[in-house]
Design a protein around this motif. Sequence first.
Motif, PDB file in Angstrom:
ATOM      1  N   ASN A  61      30.783  52.292  19.877  1.00 23.13           N
ATOM      2  CA  ASN A  61      29.525  52.707  18.790  1.00 23.13           C
ATOM      3  C   ASN A  61      29.787  54.853  18.814  1.00 23.13           C
ATOM      4  N   TYR A  62      30.912  54.966  18.259  1.00 20.17           N
ATOM      5  CA  TYR A  62      31.377  56.153  18.191  1.00 20.17           C
ATOM      6  C   TYR A  62      30.250  57.627  17.916  1.00 20.17           C
ATOM      7  N   ILE A  63      29.995  58.864  17.778  1.00 20.59           N
ATOM      8  CA  ILE A  63      29.170  59.562  17.692  1.00 20.59           C
ATOM      9  C   ILE A  63      30.318  59.988  15.786  1.00 20.59           C
ATOM     10  N   GLU A  64      29.959  59.924  14.777  1.00 15.28           N
ATOM     11  CA  GLU A  64      30.655  60.634  13.761  1.00 15.28           C
ATOM     12  C   GLU A  64      29.632  61.487  12.984  1.00 15.28           C
ATOM     13  N   LEU A  65      30.390  61.883  11.922  1.00 17.88           N
ATOM     14  CA  LEU A  65      30.062  63.341  12.044  1.00 17.88           C
ATOM     15  C   LEU A  65      29.718  63.060   9.824  1.00 17.88           C
ATOM     16  N   LYS A  66      29.206  63.541   9.549  1.00 19.58           N
ATOM     17  CA  LYS A  66      28.179  63.416   7.790  1.00 19.58           C
ATOM     18  C   LYS A  66      28.771  65.461   8.209  1.00 19.58           C
ATOM     19  N   ILE A  67      29.401  66.042   6.586  1.00 22.89           N
ATOM     20  CA  ILE A  67      29.913  67.353   6.830  1.00 22.89           C
ATOM     21  C   ILE A  67      29.287  66.991   5.124  1.00 22.89           C
ATOM     22  N   THR A  68      28.284  67.925   4.781  1.00 23.68           N
ATOM     23  CA  THR A  68      27.626  69.032   3.032  1.00 23.68           C
ATOM     24  C   THR A  68      28.220  70.127   3.271  1.00 23.68           C
ATOM     25  N   PHE A  69      29.117  70.100   1.984  1.00 20.58           N
ATOM     26  CA  PHE A  69      29.669  71.476   1.732  1.00 20.58           C
ATOM     27  C   PHE A  69      28.926  72.356   0.610  1.00 20.58           C
ATOM     28  N   THR A  70      28.688  73.852   0.519  1.00 21.68           N
ATOM     29  CA  THR A  70      28.187  74.172  -0.776  1.00 21.68           C
ATOM     30  C   THR A  70      28.258  74.076  -1.991  1.00 21.68           C
ATOM     31  N   ASP A  71      29.633  72.898  -2.376  1.00 18.08           N
ATOM     32  CA  ASP A  71      29.755  73.135  -3.536  1.00 18.08           C
ATOM     33  C   ASP A  71      29.354  71.397  -4.279  1.00 18.08           C
ATOM     34  N   GLY A  72      28.595  70.580  -2.709  1.00 13.07           N
ATOM     35  CA  GLY A  72      28.047  69.666  -3.423  1.00 13.07           C
ATOM     36  C   GLY A  72      29.029  67.478  -2.698  1.00 13.07           C
ATOM     37  N   VAL A 128      31.385  64.474   3.165  1.00 15.33           N
ATOM     38  CA  VAL A 128      31.787  63.508   3.064  1.00 15.33           C
ATOM     39  C   VAL A 128      31.463  63.471   4.489  1.00 15.33           C
ATOM     40  N   GLU A 129      31.856  61.792   4.464  1.00 15.82           N
ATOM     41  CA  GLU A 129      31.398  61.146   6.039  1.00 15.82           C
ATOM     42  C   GLU A 129      32.017  60.381   6.551  1.00 15.82           C
ATOM     43  N   ASP A 130      31.913  59.976   8.561  1.00 20.06           N
ATOM     44  CA  ASP A 130      32.945  59.085   9.130  1.00 20.06           C
ATOM     45  C   ASP A 130      33.575  59.862   9.674  1.00 20.06           C
ATOM     46  N   VAL A 131      32.916  61.169   9.868  1.00 23.16           N
ATOM     47  CA  VAL A 131      34.461  62.144  10.797  1.00 23.16           C
ATOM     48  C   VAL A 131      34.282  61.321  11.927  1.00 23.16           C
ATOM     49  N   TYR A 132      35.700  61.187  12.775  1.00 25.81           N
ATOM     50  CA  TYR A 132      35.304  60.922  13.864  1.00 25.81           C
ATOM     51  C   TYR A 132      35.465  61.884  14.413  1.00 25.81           C
ATOM     52  N   THR A 133      34.423  61.693  16.043  1.00 21.98           N
ATOM     53  CA  THR A 133      34.448  62.629  17.294  1.00 21.98           C
ATOM     54  C   THR A 133      35.291  61.739  18.237  1.00 21.98           C
ATOM     55  N   GLY A 134      35.351  60.057  18.428  1.00 24.20           N
ATOM     56  CA  GLY A 134      36.118  59.823  19.733  1.00 24.20           C
ATOM     57  C   GLY A 134      35.058  60.347  20.674  1.00 24.20           C
ATOM     58  N   HIS A 135      33.870  60.658  20.179  1.00 25.42           N
ATOM     59  CA  HIS A 135      32.698  60.667  21.834  1.00 25.42           C
ATOM     60  C   HIS A 135      31.658  59.620  21.224  1.00 25.42           C
ATOM     61  N   PRO A 136      32.019  58.789  22.562  1.00 32.35           N
ATOM     62  CA  PRO A 136      31.257  57.438  22.673  1.00 32.35           C
ATOM     63  C   PRO A 136      29.556  57.582  22.954  1.00 32.35           C
TER      64      PRO A 136
END
Length: 203
Positions: free
Chosen positions: A103-114, A117-125
Amino acid sequence: MKKSAVSILTVLIILSITGAIFYMVVGNYFPSNSELDSPDKQNDKMISMFNAEIAKEIEDHTQSTMHPGYIPEARQHTIDYLKTIRSIESYARHGAKSTQPRNYIELKITFTDGTVVEDVYTGHPCIAYMGPCLVMKVDMQNGKAVKVFTNGQEKKGSPDWVKPDINIMIDKAISYDIDRNHDHYFEPQKTQQDFDKEWENQK
């Protein structure tokens, strides 16, 4: 008949006990959506904490001797990249309250151009046995944090306790760009032609 009834009753008791034990042990094992999966509680006191971590990450990953190999232009590329981010949101893959493995922490990054990006892996549980995990969202402008939202779990401990979580968000957001644009941060990777030339020159 009596033996049959006793046998059935015994089986029912065993099944009930097994079910109760399974619920107590497994409990929240499976994915579970809850209100704690949404970082919707604003915490302005964390804005300066995020900006301090952003400054630290820029230094650590472009100037520090602890992270050698970065080209001189890496610092400005990092700054320019951070300016393209509108928000970074962390979430637990199976939910902030789930105790499911991986159950890892993942990131969702939203850029200024709209772009999102989802499911950016962090490796941190996210290990929720002791309590729900902290998830956050930071809104950014010009490479700096301007608003921070959480699911409220940071208030369960010291401000110092959340610094590793902030570090993970900024570090992995930068790492995402490093993976995409390696040459913005390091010398270009060698090609087969480079290796062939090295062998030709080998004495």
